[in-house]
Design an enzyme around this catalytic site. Structure first.
Site, PDB file in Angstrom:
ATOM      1  N   HIS A   1      22.885  21.609  60.197  1.00  0.00           N
ATOM      2  CA  HIS A   1      21.678  21.646  61.026  1.00  0.00           C
ATOM      3  C   HIS A   1      20.504  21.182  60.168  1.00  0.00           C
ATOM      4  O   HIS A   1      20.357  21.625  59.029  1.00  0.00           O
ATOM      5  CB  HIS A   1      21.460  23.081  61.525  1.00  0.00           C
TER       6      HIS A   1
ATOM      7  N   HIS B   1      16.119  19.850  60.198  1.00  0.00           N
ATOM      8  CA  HIS B   1      14.853  19.660  60.896  1.00  0.00           C
ATOM      9  C   HIS B   1      14.426  18.224  60.583  1.00  0.00           C
ATOM     10  O   HIS B   1      13.620  17.996  59.689  1.00  0.00           O
ATOM     11  CB  HIS B   1      13.795  20.648  60.394  1.00  0.00           C
TER      12      HIS B   1
ATOM     13  N   TYR C   1      27.966   2.768  65.814  1.00  0.00           N
ATOM     14  CA  TYR C   1      28.266   3.961  65.010  1.00  0.00           C
ATOM     15  C   TYR C   1      27.614   5.212  65.564  1.00  0.00           C
ATOM     16  O   TYR C   1      28.120   6.317  65.373  1.00  0.00           O
ATOM     17  CB  TYR C   1      27.926   3.724  63.533  1.00  0.00           C
TER      18      TYR C   1
HETATM   19 ZN    ZN Z   1      16.349  25.261  62.312  1.00  0.00          ZN
END
Ligand code: ZN
Length: 216
Positions: free
Chosen positions: A94, A96, A121
């Site tokens: 994950h 940002h 891709y």
């Molecule tokens: Zn986050």
């Protein structure tokens, strides 16, 4: 060096590489990977991708109990949801990342197909990407939303927050999330410029040739 210590080094090396290239800043982002014994290694809460310590990663056993290292990321439910619903998941990342977050705020984005089909891709590494609504960070509802997809998506975008991508191993998950951010950047760069995305025939040919998870 044991396979587990190699995996620990690999996680920290890839995280630092993404941090150094500005893919996630400060103490944002989290990463996890399956160990050979069915446990998990997870980045600890409040840590920076630029400075993860291989020896202090949170270590879960195969029963999901924390057995070593620091407290895990508070986004653990998000990671668990992918491992539980997609049996081949070997790693989850994950970030940002700036451009994908920007694209998530655009009013005309299709929540069921977040990324436009711009490059082969992008399709091959991600399939269709689901845009999930905004949740407060750490809200267990995020995990429920991922479970609600019943394992049909390997990548989701949390609106106004960041992407989460599962892969068969740590390298695949990191490559895929970088592809997501690159595609979002292209989408933002070419917005309203009349850019030509891949057409339906090209998409169909790619989906068939590379066995992409698409019609779900
Ligand atoms: Zn986050």
């Amino acid at each position: 060096m044991t396979p587990e210590s190699k995996l620990r080094e690999h996680i920290c090396m890839l995280a630092k590489s993404m941090f150094d290239r500005g893919l996630t800043g400060g103490s944002t982002g989290n990463i996890s990977a399956r160990t050979a014994d069915g446990g998990l290694l997870v980045s600890p809460t409040g840590t920076s991708f630029g400075r993860l310590d291989p020896a202090r990663l949170s270590r879960f056993n195969s029963k999901g109990r924390l057995v070593d290292g620091d407290e895990p990321t508070k986004e653990m439910p998000l990671h668990s949801a992918f491992y539980e619903t997609r049996s081949k998941t070997g790693a989850v990342v994950h970030l940002h990342s700036c451009h994908s977050v920007a694209l998530s705020m655009m009013p005309d984005v299709d929540p069921d197909d977040f990324l436009p089909p711009l490059t082969p891709y992008g399709l091959m590494k991600l399939g269709r990407v689901k845009l999930l609504p905004f949740f407060l960070p750490g809200d267990p509802e995020m995990g429920k939303a991922v479970r609600g997809l019943a394992g049909k998506r390997s990548a989701v975008m949390l609106a106004n927050h960041g992407p989460v991508v599962a892969g068969k191993d740590i390298e695949a998950a990191c490559n895929a999330i970088e592809e997501l951010e690159d595609t979002a950047r292209l989408a933002m760069m070419t917005r309203r410029l009349g850019a030509k995305a891949l057409n339906d025939d090209q998409i169909k040919a790619l989906v068939t040739k590379f066995d992409i998870e698409w019609d779900q």
